[in-house]
Design an enzyme around this catalytic site. Sequence first.
Site, PDB file in Angstrom:
ATOM      1  N   ASN A 180      36.516 123.002  71.757  1.00 22.87           N
ATOM      2  CA  ASN A 180      37.109 122.192  71.110  1.00 22.87           C
ATOM      3  C   ASN A 180      36.790 120.873  71.425  1.00 22.87           C
ATOM      4  OD1 ASN A 180      39.289 120.688  70.138  1.00 22.87           O
ATOM      5  ND2 ASN A 180      40.834 121.544  71.251  1.00 22.87           N
ATOM      6  N   SER A 205      31.632 106.330  59.301  1.00 21.43           N
ATOM      7  CA  SER A 205      31.665 106.442  57.692  1.00 21.43           C
ATOM      8  C   SER A 205      31.807 104.995  57.036  1.00 21.43           C
ATOM      9  CB  SER A 205      32.839 107.174  57.269  1.00 21.43           C
ATOM     10  OG  SER A 205      32.975 106.984  55.806  1.00 21.43           O
ATOM     11  N   TYR A 221      42.006 108.693  58.119  1.00 16.20           N
ATOM     12  CA  TYR A 221      40.703 108.589  58.500  1.00 16.20           C
ATOM     13  C   TYR A 221      39.764 107.517  58.594  1.00 16.20           C
ATOM     14  CZ  TYR A 221      35.929 110.442  56.910  1.00 16.20           C
ATOM     15  OH  TYR A 221      34.357 110.860  57.137  1.00 16.20           O
ATOM     16  N   ALA A 222      40.266 106.548  57.669  1.00 15.32           N
ATOM     17  CA  ALA A 222      39.440 105.345  57.905  1.00 15.32           C
ATOM     18  C   ALA A 222      39.743 104.699  59.257  1.00 15.32           C
ATOM     19  CB  ALA A 222      39.650 104.363  56.683  1.00 15.32           C
ATOM     20  N   ALA A 223      40.892 104.768  59.656  1.00 16.98           N
ATOM     21  CA  ALA A 223      41.399 104.347  60.793  1.00 16.98           C
ATOM     22  C   ALA A 223      40.526 104.782  62.006  1.00 16.98           C
ATOM     23  CB  ALA A 223      42.531 104.023  61.115  1.00 16.98           C
ATOM     24  N   LYS A 232      37.569 106.378  61.845  1.00 15.71           N
ATOM     25  CA  LYS A 232      36.191 106.092  61.757  1.00 15.71           C
ATOM     26  C   LYS A 232      35.905 104.558  62.063  1.00 15.71           C
ATOM     27  CE  LYS A 232      34.367 109.923  60.672  1.00 15.71           C
ATOM     28  NZ  LYS A 232      33.523 110.831  61.275  1.00 15.71           N
ATOM     29  N   ILE A 268      27.611 111.990  51.154  1.00 17.69           N
ATOM     30  CA  ILE A 268      26.557 112.785  51.531  1.00 17.69           C
ATOM     31  C   ILE A 268      26.904 114.279  50.933  1.00 17.69           C
ATOM     32  CG2 ILE A 268      24.993 113.656  53.400  1.00 17.69           C
ATOM     33  CD1 ILE A 268      24.761 110.908  53.114  1.00 17.69           C
TER      34      ILE A 268
END
Length: 248
Positions: A64, A143, A156-158, A160, A189
């Site tokens: 993990n 990303s 997700y953006a934060a 990355k 991708i």
Amino acid sequence: MRFDGKVALITGASRGIGRAIAVELCKGGADVVLVGRDRASLDETAEACVGARIGAVAHVITANVADQSAMEAVVNETMERFGRVDFAVANAGQSIDALLLRLKPEVIDQMLDVNLKSAFYLCGAVAKPMMKQRAGSIVLISSIVGITGNAGQAAYAASKAGLLALAKSLAKELGSRNIRVNAVAPGLIETAMTEKMPDAAKEALVKQSALGRAGRPEDIGGVVAFLCSDAAAYVTGQTIVVDGGVIM
């Protein structure tokens, strides 16, 4: 680019970008440690690596990545098996989309744990042997969403975006020991993760691309190999965008 005698540790190596990175480094002569939770898929990656170069060693560890002690154990096992770790690639990641008003705390926690904290744990564990070696290359897979943001992907953006700052900070901390830290920010991708995207969203990104196509995992593998190579010996603290010209 040759990596004879080198050892690379890659998280999220079970498929897609992680698998392509592992295969590319193996082609160059590196042995690889493949880390993830899906043993069957990791074994498939190992087979692809061994098939890419005669004599390649691909060692599989199920763990993990969001558990600090587990990542320390992974690095310890790597050192016991190979006696060194030259490259580390933090590729593990997940995407769970939700608008802010529907974003549940557990989703925020999961995005930060898998996408960001796991990179902290990997870097903290591999920094110790790399500092003793006085050499190493760490690559964090971010990303373009971490640069531009995106509606419905705040968590997700934060997570990355955090990787971009982590790369810069660690580059400054570890540079005196000849350890380089860089980030790669892929665009669209073709992977299992992006297959779940709505077709309209994927088509929009392809239209924005100067090259007019989605990227392939191998496009990221080549850039990571460059960052691990001596050709990038004076490159650190940087983010390389690999998106076919979507943002520029």
